[in-house]
Scaffold this active site. Structure first.
Site, PDB file in Angstrom:
ATOM      1  N   ASP A 124      42.300  48.661  49.936  1.00 50.31           N
ATOM      2  CA  ASP A 124      41.495  49.811  48.919  1.00 50.31           C
ATOM      3  C   ASP A 124      42.046  51.343  49.453  1.00 50.31           C
ATOM      4  O   ASP A 124      41.684  52.216  48.709  1.00 50.31           O
ATOM      5  CB  ASP A 124      39.981  49.708  49.170  1.00 50.31           C
ATOM      6  CG  ASP A 124      39.583  48.513  48.323  1.00 50.31           C
ATOM      7  OD1 ASP A 124      40.193  48.013  47.450  1.00 50.31           O
ATOM      8  OD2 ASP A 124      38.342  48.327  48.441  1.00 50.31           O
ATOM      9  N   ARG A 145      41.842  42.531  34.097  1.00 50.49           N
ATOM     10  CA  ARG A 145      42.086  41.998  35.336  1.00 50.49           C
ATOM     11  C   ARG A 145      41.769  40.540  35.499  1.00 50.49           C
ATOM     12  O   ARG A 145      41.211  39.871  34.822  1.00 50.49           O
ATOM     13  CB  ARG A 145      41.036  42.632  36.242  1.00 50.49           C
ATOM     14  CG  ARG A 145      41.445  44.217  36.358  1.00 50.49           C
ATOM     15  CD  ARG A 145      40.423  45.008  37.413  1.00 50.49           C
ATOM     16  NE  ARG A 145      40.931  44.574  38.590  1.00 50.49           N
ATOM     17  CZ  ARG A 145      39.889  45.106  39.888  1.00 50.49           C
ATOM     18  NH1 ARG A 145      38.882  45.671  39.609  1.00 50.49           N
ATOM     19  NH2 ARG A 145      40.113  44.886  40.918  1.00 50.49           N
TER      20      ARG A 145
HETATM   21  C1  S3P Z   1      35.798  43.905  47.421  1.00 49.66           C
HETATM   22  C2  S3P Z   1      37.225  43.111  47.775  1.00 49.66           C
HETATM   23  C3  S3P Z   1      38.453  43.551  47.455  1.00 49.66           C
HETATM   24  C4  S3P Z   1      38.440  45.034  47.377  1.00 49.66           C
HETATM   25  C5  S3P Z   1      37.239  45.650  46.311  1.00 49.66           C
HETATM   26  C6  S3P Z   1      35.795  45.453  46.997  1.00 49.66           C
HETATM   27  C7  S3P Z   1      34.478  43.285  47.997  1.00 49.66           C
HETATM   28  O1  S3P Z   1      39.049  42.967  46.408  1.00 49.66           O
HETATM   29  O2  S3P Z   1      39.469  45.538  46.892  1.00 49.66           O
HETATM   30  O3  S3P Z   1      37.142  47.174  46.233  1.00 49.66           O
HETATM   31  O4  S3P Z   1      33.531  43.959  47.895  1.00 49.66           O
HETATM   32  O5  S3P Z   1      34.556  42.039  47.930  1.00 49.66           O
HETATM   33  P1  S3P Z   1      39.540  41.663  46.570  1.00 49.66           P
HETATM   34  O6  S3P Z   1      38.662  40.517  46.703  1.00 49.66           O
HETATM   35  O7  S3P Z   1      40.048  41.241  44.953  1.00 49.66           O
HETATM   36  O8  S3P Z   1      40.718  41.929  47.330  1.00 49.66           O
END
Ligand code: S3P
Length: 432
Positions: free
Chosen positions: A319, A127
């Site tokens: 999500d 990632r």
């Molecule tokens: C999250 C932010 C999101 C989400 C992840 C949880 C968080 O990711 O997809 O499951 O807890 O801040 P991104 O910040 O990469 O969009």
């Protein structure tokens, strides 16, 4: 534990779902409470902490950084040591499958007077990390990554200088990383976010006593506050609730009540979208505790219209898109998802894994670089699908199996335990 033994989940069609559910604690909020409580002063009690493996990875990292943490079921005691209390870990920190852990915690690690390494499992190791390396480098941190962009990260902590940063992608993890670095840095650090993302960090930091402000698109934090331990209860996870909200609408006549669910306005785009698609949803008993909204959601299942997810809505629902894809196939008009290139860099490439499983279940889907289109009124054929190690893919296709013809088998179903170890037990209990 059952989660490590269960490799396949077999699901047969259900008539309806019926029952009352209490969701595990919100994953996003649990991570933040554990990290902030570790650098607050005194013992925080976190009730209804997420039972998922990701939030356990965060506790493991904080322990390795010298924080004493006790856990009894979903109650967690964090003996915080203040902003200067973290210690160099004896070995590499293990974030497991958790992008939130590595990206958010890196903000704190960059400001420590020591060097450490943080990495995780095979999925996490693919990632992208430049999104946090760029702002942290601008603050003065030195970070090395595999091939310049992937975990593990070797973080050489330093005394940082504040910046004002505008992330090029809408990401609550990046926002949090910068705010956590700013928390440890003298002066005022700012993040400008054009598309609003979940605001649990801002809410939690305020609860622990930080001076954090939002004005329009700009969020600022004053560095080096004295944070105080708190007693907090984590709301139920709305992203976990999504699987049941969709499942109920795949099986018309279903009746579900979801209690104590987090209803942060930065996350309830899901409920708005479902209602706009025709869902019969009622939200009751809404309360605010420690800055977070919670309430009870009741849903009566019926076939929905489907619709479009694009622009800011895509970021708000990112999500939930795998399970909304399942809903889309069964809806009257289908589902179009745009502006969702971020799906390609989640726990799996979720455009590819959704498309693969849809194909196996005989559902038509047209894939684009940054989204997909699924025509409506389709029927799922029972098939062997795969989580590909991704919790949300496992649960989305277990839900599809409820409305399929014949048996559906989800391979690598244990991935669900990353966020929702109780998922299959609850599903088995409420199906009729
Ligand atoms: C999250 C932010 C999101 C989400 C992840 C949880 C968080 O990711 O997809 O499951 O807890 O801040 P991104 O910040 O990469 O969009």
């Amino acid at each position: 534990m059952m989660k490590s033994l269960l490799m396949q989940y077999s699901v047969f069609p259900a008539k309806i779902l019926n029952g009352t559910i209490r969701l595990p604690g919100d994953k996003s909020i649990s991570h933040r409470y554990a990290m902030i409580a570790s650098v607050a002063e005194g013992t925080s009690r976190l009730d209804h902490y997420s039972t998922g493996a990701d939030c356990q990875s965060t506790l493991g990292c904080m322990r390795a950084l010298g924080i004493e943490i006790e856990r009894d079921g979903s109650t967690v005691l964090v003996h915080g040591k203040g902003l200067d209390g973290l210690r160099a870990p004896a070995g590499p920190l293990d974030a497991g499958n958790s992008g939130s852990t590595i990206r958010m915690l890196s903000g704190m690690l960059a400001a420590q007077p020591f060097e450490c390494e943080i990495g995780g499992d095979e999925s996490l190791s693919k990632r992208p990390m430049q999104r946090i390396m760029t702002p942290l480098a601008a603050m003065g941190a030195r970070i090395q990554a595999r091939d310049g962009k992937f975990p593990p990260l070797r973080i050489h902590g330093a005394k940082l200088t504040p910046i004002e940063y505008e992330p090029p992608v809408a990401s609550a993890q990046v926002k949090t990383c910068v705010l956590f670095a700013g928390l440890h840095t003298e002066g005022v650090t700012g993040v400008v976010e054009k598309t609003q993302t979940r605001d649990h960090t801002e809410v939690a930091l305020r609860e622990f006593g930080a001076a954090i402000r939002r004005a329009g698109h700009s969020i600022t934090i004053e560095g080096r506050p004295k944070l105080q331990a708190r007693v907090l209860a984590v709301p139920g996870d709305l992203s976990s609730a999504a699987f049941f909200l969709v499942a109920a609408n795949l099986l018309p006549g279903s009746k579900l009540v979801l209690e104590g669910v987090g209803l942060s306005p930065s996350r309830t785009g899901l409920i708005d979208w479902l209602m706009a698609a025709g869902a019969q949803i009622r939200v009751l008993d809404v309360k605010q505790t420690a800055g977070e909204m919670t309430g009870t959601i009741s849903v009566t299942g019926r076939q929905l219209e489907g619709g479009v997810i694009e622009k800011a809505m895509t970021a708000a629902l990112i999500d939930e898109i795998p399970v909304l894809a399942v809903l889309g196939a069964a809806s009257r008009n289908g589902l179009t998802v745009r502006d969702a290139a971020e799906l390609r860099v989640k726990e799996t490439d979720r455009i590819a894994t959704v498309a693969e499983n849809m194909g196996r279940m005989g559902v038509r889907i047209e894939v684009a670089e940054d989204g997909f289109h699924i025509p409506g009124n389709q029927t799922f054929e029972g098939a062997k699908v795969d989580s590909f190690g991704d919790h949300r893919i496992a649960m989305a296709f277990a839900v599809a199996g409820l409305a399929a013809k014949g048996e559906t088998v989800v391979d690598n179903a244990e991935a669900a335990s990353v966020s929702f170890p109780e998922f299959y037990d609850i599903l088995n209990r409420i199906r009729e």
